[in-house]
Design a protein around this motif. Structure first.
Motif, mmCIF file in Angstrom:
data_model
loop_
_atom_site.group_PDB
_atom_site.id
_atom_site.type_symbol
_atom_site.label_atom_id
_atom_site.label_comp_id
_atom_site.label_asym_id
_atom_site.label_seq_id
_atom_site.Cartn_x
_atom_site.Cartn_y
_atom_site.Cartn_z
ATOM 1 N N PRO A 1 19.181 -5.647 -6.589
ATOM 2 C CA PRO A 1 19.884 -6.221 -5.565
ATOM 3 C C PRO A 1 20.127 -5.146 -4.400
ATOM 4 N N LEU A 2 20.490 -5.296 -3.403
ATOM 5 C CA LEU A 2 20.678 -4.533 -2.150
ATOM 6 C C LEU A 2 21.581 -3.445 -2.379
ATOM 7 N N SER A 3 22.449 -3.358 -3.396
ATOM 8 C CA SER A 3 23.359 -2.348 -3.937
ATOM 9 C C SER A 3 22.193 -1.354 -4.383
ATOM 10 N N GLU A 4 21.363 -1.640 -5.070
ATOM 11 C CA GLU A 4 20.660 -0.662 -5.811
ATOM 12 C C GLU A 4 19.679 0.117 -4.460
ATOM 13 N N ALA A 5 19.122 -0.509 -3.728
ATOM 14 C CA ALA A 5 18.483 0.029 -2.819
ATOM 15 C C ALA A 5 19.438 0.796 -1.793
ATOM 16 N N HIS A 6 20.777 0.588 -1.418
ATOM 17 C CA HIS A 6 21.337 1.331 -0.676
ATOM 18 C C HIS A 6 21.595 2.739 -1.781
ATOM 19 N N ARG A 7 21.906 2.586 -2.996
ATOM 20 C CA ARG A 7 22.052 3.725 -3.798
ATOM 21 C C ARG A 7 21.062 4.772 -3.792
ATOM 22 N N LEU A 8 19.775 4.122 -3.938
ATOM 23 C CA LEU A 8 18.564 4.920 -3.700
ATOM 24 C C LEU A 8 18.383 5.824 -2.592
ATOM 25 N N MET A 9 18.772 4.918 -1.424
ATOM 26 C CA MET A 9 18.599 5.656 0.022
ATOM 27 C C MET A 9 19.608 6.787 0.071
ATOM 28 N N ASN A 10 20.710 6.442 -0.248
ATOM 29 C CA ASN A 10 22.039 7.611 -0.231
ATOM 30 C C ASN A 10 21.692 8.610 -1.191
ATOM 31 N N ASP A 11 21.245 8.202 -2.507
ATOM 32 C CA ASP A 11 21.013 9.720 -3.561
ATOM 33 C C ASP A 11 19.750 10.427 -2.787
ATOM 34 N N HIS A 12 18.880 9.807 -2.205
ATOM 35 C CA HIS A 12 17.661 10.635 -1.940
ATOM 36 C C HIS A 12 17.498 11.015 -0.469
ATOM 37 N N ALA A 13 18.450 10.554 0.242
ATOM 38 C CA ALA A 13 18.705 10.773 1.924
ATOM 39 C C ALA A 13 17.398 10.139 2.474
ATOM 40 N N ILE A 14 17.203 9.113 2.109
ATOM 41 C CA ILE A 14 15.834 8.448 2.807
ATOM 42 C C ILE A 14 16.415 6.948 3.425
ATOM 43 N N ARG A 15 15.580 6.605 4.445
ATOM 44 C CA ARG A 15 15.757 5.597 5.184
ATOM 45 C C ARG A 15 14.935 4.301 5.127
ATOM 46 N N HIS A 16 13.899 4.630 4.191
ATOM 47 C CA HIS A 16 12.657 3.498 4.066
ATOM 48 C C HIS A 16 12.371 3.397 2.463
ATOM 49 N N LEU A 17 12.208 2.245 2.071
ATOM 50 C CA LEU A 17 11.866 2.133 0.590
ATOM 51 C C LEU A 17 10.586 0.983 0.515
ATOM 52 N N PRO A 18 9.397 1.669 0.353
ATOM 53 C CA PRO A 18 8.442 0.366 -0.052
ATOM 54 C C PRO A 18 8.813 -0.437 -1.101
ATOM 55 N N VAL A 19 8.754 -1.742 -1.009
ATOM 56 C CA VAL A 19 9.084 -2.977 -1.961
ATOM 57 C C VAL A 19 7.771 -3.129 -2.791
ATOM 58 N N LEU A 20 8.214 -3.115 -4.147
ATOM 59 C CA LEU A 20 6.785 -3.453 -4.965
ATOM 60 C C LEU A 20 7.066 -4.617 -5.734
ATOM 61 N N GLU A 21 6.193 -5.267 -6.352
ATOM 62 C CA GLU A 21 6.045 -6.508 -7.027
ATOM 63 C C GLU A 21 4.821 -6.421 -8.043
ATOM 64 N N GLY A 22 5.192 -6.008 -9.294
ATOM 65 C CA GLY A 22 4.053 -5.802 -10.214
ATOM 66 C C GLY A 22 3.014 -4.534 -10.042
ATOM 67 N N GLY A 23 3.982 -3.529 -9.258
ATOM 68 C CA GLY A 23 3.382 -2.416 -8.893
ATOM 69 C C GLY A 23 2.496 -2.261 -7.571
ATOM 70 N N ARG A 24 2.453 -3.532 -6.936
ATOM 71 C CA ARG A 24 1.525 -3.459 -5.601
ATOM 72 C C ARG A 24 2.764 -3.783 -4.514
ATOM 73 N N LEU A 25 2.231 -2.845 -3.308
ATOM 74 C CA LEU A 25 3.093 -3.136 -1.988
ATOM 75 C C LEU A 25 3.231 -4.670 -1.552
ATOM 76 N N VAL A 26 4.350 -4.982 -1.533
ATOM 77 C CA VAL A 26 4.689 -6.157 -0.848
ATOM 78 C C VAL A 26 5.426 -6.459 0.534
ATOM 79 N N GLY A 27 6.060 -5.055 0.705
ATOM 80 C CA GLY A 27 7.024 -5.014 1.938
ATOM 81 C C GLY A 27 7.920 -3.813 1.981
ATOM 82 N N VAL A 28 8.690 -3.488 3.046
ATOM 83 C CA VAL A 28 9.185 -2.233 3.044
ATOM 84 C C VAL A 28 10.877 -2.795 3.563
ATOM 85 N N VAL A 29 11.706 -1.975 2.891
ATOM 86 C CA VAL A 29 13.183 -2.305 3.386
ATOM 87 C C VAL A 29 13.679 -0.891 3.915
ATOM 88 N N SER A 30 14.578 -1.022 5.320
ATOM 89 C CA SER A 30 14.976 0.233 5.458
ATOM 90 C C SER A 30 16.663 0.023 5.686
#
Length: 183
Positions: free
Chosen positions: A21-50
């Motif tokens: 969920p987006l709430s999890e992405a938000h939590r990760l970004m806030n906890d680690h002070a980052i603005r970009h998260l690579p998005v994985l599916e089955g361990g492979r890169l499929v996109g990025v969310v900022s």
């Protein structure tokens, strides 16, 4: 000496799955002070969310960040480069296309991320290492026949005279207060 993106990328990359969920992405970004998260599916890169993507989606009416998944907010067109790519090439492409990050990946496996913050750190490191040490200035000697305050000697018991005090500039008058239109 040519630098590569690996020299300055962030190696400890935080990632997220497409079905999170987006709430999890938000939590990760806030906890680690980052603005970009690579998005994985089955361990492979499929996109990025900022962080910008999250804010855009979350401002839409009726969107619940706990129910909307990352796959709906991510960009599938992540700027991806292989390890060993020239730093100047990556920086030039990021600037030209206004990308906030470059995912460093080999065979779909994320090895690092190079963000605008990493680019600024690289710029600082490269400029700092190429700077020439500042020349130390030597104190100027007083010209013959003229004395300076530092070289003037006074006879014992004599005080230095003060220079005449400067007049203070006249105080400015405050601008009159503006009247507000009444309702």
């Amino acid at each position: 000496m040519s630098h590569v993106v690996d020299d300055f990328m962030t190696r400890a990359v935080h990632t997220i799955g497409t079905k999170s969920p987006l709430s999890e992405a938000h939590r990760l970004m806030n906890d680690h002070a980052i603005r970009h998260l690579p998005v994985l599916e089955g361990g492979r890169l499929v996109g990025v969310v900022s962080m910008r993507d999250l804010h855009l989606i979350e401002t839409l009416k009726g969107v619940d960040p706990k129910e909307v998944i990352v796959e709906e907010a991510m960009s599938q067109d992540a700027y991806t480069v292989p390890p060993g790519t020239s730093l100047s090439e990556v920086a030039r492409t990021m600037a030209e296309h206004k990308y906030g990050s470059a995912v460093v990946a080999r065979g779909g496996r994320v090895e690092g991320i190079f963000t605008t913050i990493d680019a600024l750190k690289a710029l600082d490191a490269l400029l700092s290492s190429s700077r020439k040490p500042a020349r130390k200035s030597t104190p100027r000697k007083a010209k013959t026949g003229k004395s300076t305050r530092a070289t003037t000697k006074r006879p014992a018991g004599k005080r230095a005279t003060k220079s005449p005090a400067r007049k203070a500039a006249p105080a400015r008058k405050a601008a009159p207060a503006r009247k507000r239109g009444g309702r």
